[in-house]
Design a protein around this motif. Structure first.
Motif, PDB file in Angstrom:
ATOM      1  N   ALA A  62       0.833  -1.210   0.000  1.00  9.04           N
ATOM      2  CA  ALA A  62       0.000   0.000   0.000  1.00  9.04           C
ATOM      3  C   ALA A  62       0.865   1.257   0.000  1.00  9.04           C
ATOM      4  O   ALA A  62       0.582   2.226  -0.728  1.00  9.04           O
ATOM      5  CB  ALA A  62      -0.925  -0.011   1.215  1.00  9.04           C
ATOM      6  N   PHE A  63       1.938   1.263   0.784  1.00 11.26           N
ATOM      7  CA  PHE A  63       2.830   2.420   0.852  1.00 11.26           C
ATOM      8  C   PHE A  63       3.451   2.712  -0.512  1.00 11.26           C
ATOM      9  O   PHE A  63       3.406   3.837  -1.012  1.00 11.26           O
ATOM     10  CB  PHE A  63       3.926   2.180   1.889  1.00 11.26           C
ATOM     11  N   PHE A  64       4.034   1.671  -1.134  1.00 15.72           N
ATOM     12  CA  PHE A  64       4.718   1.898  -2.408  1.00 15.72           C
ATOM     13  C   PHE A  64       3.727   2.149  -3.547  1.00 15.72           C
ATOM     14  O   PHE A  64       4.051   2.869  -4.497  1.00 15.72           O
ATOM     15  CB  PHE A  64       5.666   0.746  -2.722  1.00 15.72           C
ATOM     16  N   THR A  65       2.527   1.601  -3.459  1.00 12.50           N
ATOM     17  CA  THR A  65       1.508   1.907  -4.460  1.00 12.50           C
ATOM     18  C   THR A  65       1.142   3.382  -4.397  1.00 12.50           C
ATOM     19  O   THR A  65       1.007   4.048  -5.425  1.00 12.50           O
ATOM     20  CB  THR A  65       0.263   1.028  -4.246  1.00 12.50           C
ATOM     21  N   GLU A  66       1.027   3.904  -3.179  1.00 12.35           N
ATOM     22  CA  GLU A  66       0.714   5.330  -3.019  1.00 12.35           C
ATOM     23  C   GLU A  66       1.866   6.195  -3.529  1.00 12.35           C
ATOM     24  O   GLU A  66       1.659   7.206  -4.194  1.00 12.35           O
ATOM     25  CB  GLU A  66       0.432   5.650  -1.556  1.00 12.35           C
ATOM     26  N   MET A  67       3.097   5.806  -3.213  1.00 16.42           N
ATOM     27  CA  MET A  67       4.266   6.600  -3.600  1.00 16.42           C
ATOM     28  C   MET A  67       4.561   6.532  -5.099  1.00 16.42           C
ATOM     29  O   MET A  67       4.971   7.518  -5.701  1.00 16.42           O
ATOM     30  CB  MET A  67       5.501   6.125  -2.833  1.00 16.42           C
ATOM     31  N   LEU A  68       4.364   5.349  -5.691  1.00 20.58           N
ATOM     32  CA  LEU A  68       4.811   5.137  -7.068  1.00 20.58           C
ATOM     33  C   LEU A  68       3.684   4.773  -8.028  1.00 20.58           C
ATOM     34  O   LEU A  68       3.941   4.500  -9.203  1.00 20.58           O
ATOM     35  CB  LEU A  68       5.864   4.009  -7.094  1.00 20.58           C
ATOM     36  N   GLY A  69       2.452   4.770  -7.547  1.00 18.12           N
ATOM     37  CA  GLY A  69       1.327   4.309  -8.343  1.00 18.12           C
ATOM     38  C   GLY A  69       1.064   5.099  -9.607  1.00 18.12           C
ATOM     39  O   GLY A  69       0.490   4.579 -10.567  1.00 18.12           O
ATOM     40  N   ASP A  70       1.485   6.348  -9.670  1.00 16.54           N
ATOM     41  CA  ASP A  70       1.211   7.171 -10.853  1.00 16.54           C
ATOM     42  C   ASP A  70       2.300   7.062 -11.919  1.00 16.54           C
ATOM     43  O   ASP A  70       2.200   7.675 -12.977  1.00 16.54           O
ATOM     44  CB  ASP A  70       1.007   8.627 -10.457  1.00 16.54           C
ATOM     45  N   ILE A  71       3.321   6.267 -11.669  1.00 21.34           N
ATOM     46  CA  ILE A  71       4.374   6.065 -12.678  1.00 21.34           C
ATOM     47  C   ILE A  71       3.880   5.022 -13.659  1.00 21.34           C
ATOM     48  O   ILE A  71       3.582   3.886 -13.297  1.00 21.34           O
ATOM     49  CB  ILE A  71       5.690   5.622 -12.026  1.00 21.34           C
ATOM     50  N   ASP A  72       3.790   5.408 -14.932  1.00 18.55           N
ATOM     51  CA  ASP A  72       3.235   4.495 -15.928  1.00 18.55           C
ATOM     52  C   ASP A  72       4.178   4.225 -17.093  1.00 18.55           C
ATOM     53  O   ASP A  72       3.761   3.756 -18.139  1.00 18.55           O
ATOM     54  CB  ASP A  72       1.899   5.035 -16.440  1.00 18.55           C
ATOM     55  N   GLU A  73       5.454   4.532 -16.895  1.00 16.22           N
ATOM     56  CA  GLU A  73       6.423   4.237 -17.953  1.00 16.22           C
ATOM     57  C   GLU A  73       7.705   3.734 -17.306  1.00 16.22           C
ATOM     58  O   GLU A  73       7.969   4.004 -16.139  1.00 16.22           O
ATOM     59  CB  GLU A  73       6.708   5.479 -18.796  1.00 16.22           C
ATOM     60  N   PRO A  74       8.516   2.986 -18.059  1.00 14.32           N
ATOM     61  CA  PRO A  74       9.763   2.459 -17.499  1.00 14.32           C
ATOM     62  C   PRO A  74      10.698   3.589 -17.071  1.00 14.32           C
ATOM     63  O   PRO A  74      10.680   4.678 -17.635  1.00 14.32           O
ATOM     64  CB  PRO A  74      10.380   1.680 -18.656  1.00 14.32           C
ATOM     65  N   SER A  75      11.498   3.323 -16.074  1.00 12.71           N
ATOM     66  CA  SER A  75      12.464   4.310 -15.603  1.00 12.71           C
ATOM     67  C   SER A  75      13.890   3.856 -15.924  1.00 12.71           C
ATOM     68  O   SER A  75      14.794   3.996 -15.109  1.00 12.71           O
ATOM     69  CB  SER A  75      12.288   4.548 -14.104  1.00 12.71           C
ATOM     70  N   ALA A  76      14.067   3.309 -17.106  1.00 13.94           N
ATOM     71  CA  ALA A  76      15.372   2.811 -17.530  1.00 13.94           C
ATOM     72  C   ALA A  76      16.339   3.979 -17.738  1.00 13.94           C
ATOM     73  O   ALA A  76      15.964   5.013 -18.294  1.00 13.94           O
ATOM     74  CB  ALA A  76      15.239   2.031 -18.835  1.00 13.94           C
ATOM     75  N   PRO A  77      17.588   3.829 -17.292  1.00 11.03           N
ATOM     76  CA  PRO A  77      18.552   4.919 -17.478  1.00 11.03           C
ATOM     77  C   PRO A  77      18.850   5.153 -18.951  1.00 11.03           C
ATOM     78  O   PRO A  77      19.098   4.215 -19.700  1.00 11.03           O
ATOM     79  CB  PRO A  77      19.796   4.430 -16.722  1.00 11.03           C
ATOM     80  N   PHE A  78      18.780   6.410 -19.344  1.00  9.48           N
ATOM     81  CA  PHE A  78      19.063   6.832 -20.720  1.00  9.48           C
ATOM     82  C   PHE A  78      18.189   6.100 -21.745  1.00  9.48           C
ATOM     83  O   PHE A  78      18.551   5.964 -22.894  1.00  9.48           O
ATOM     84  CB  PHE A  78      20.546   6.623 -21.061  1.00  9.48           C
ATOM     85  N   GLY A  79      17.051   5.596 -21.317  1.00  8.70           N
ATOM     86  CA  GLY A  79      16.141   4.898 -22.220  1.00  8.70           C
ATOM     87  C   GLY A  79      16.620   3.523 -22.658  1.00  8.70           C
ATOM     88  O   GLY A  79      16.068   2.935 -23.567  1.00  8.70           O
TER      89      GLY A  79
END
Length: 84
Positions: A62-79
């Motif tokens: 629940a904590f991490f869903t609240e903190m990161l739930g709005d991220i909808d794309e990969p966070s890969a370095p430099f793509g």
């Protein structure tokens, strides 16, 4: 040279930025004679017990869903998605 030196050897898996700041603040307090104002040390076993028994898997989720739930794309370095 009439001075004290402090060397902190730490690993990122065992100490985080907040803990490092607290460690430095306590060292400065001791250096400036304020050791009497520091909190009483807590046994390490209490920390281990809190980590093992304190928060359920559902609470973590629940904590991490609240903190990161709005991220909808990969966070890969430099793509970089395909690194193999």
């Amino acid at each position: 040279n009439q001075r004290w030196l402090l060397h902190i050897l730490a690993h990122h898996l065992a100490i985080d930025h907040t803990t490092l700041e607290l460690l430095v603040e306590e060292a400065e307090a001791i250096d400036q004679g304020g050791h009497a104002h520091l909190p009483t040390p807590v046994p390490f076993r209490n920390f281990v017990a809190q980590a093992r028994l304190g928060v359920s898997e559902a609470e973590h989720e629940a904590f991490f869903t609240e903190m990161l739930g709005d991220i909808d794309e990969p966070s890969a370095p430099f793509g970089l998605m395909d690194v193999q």
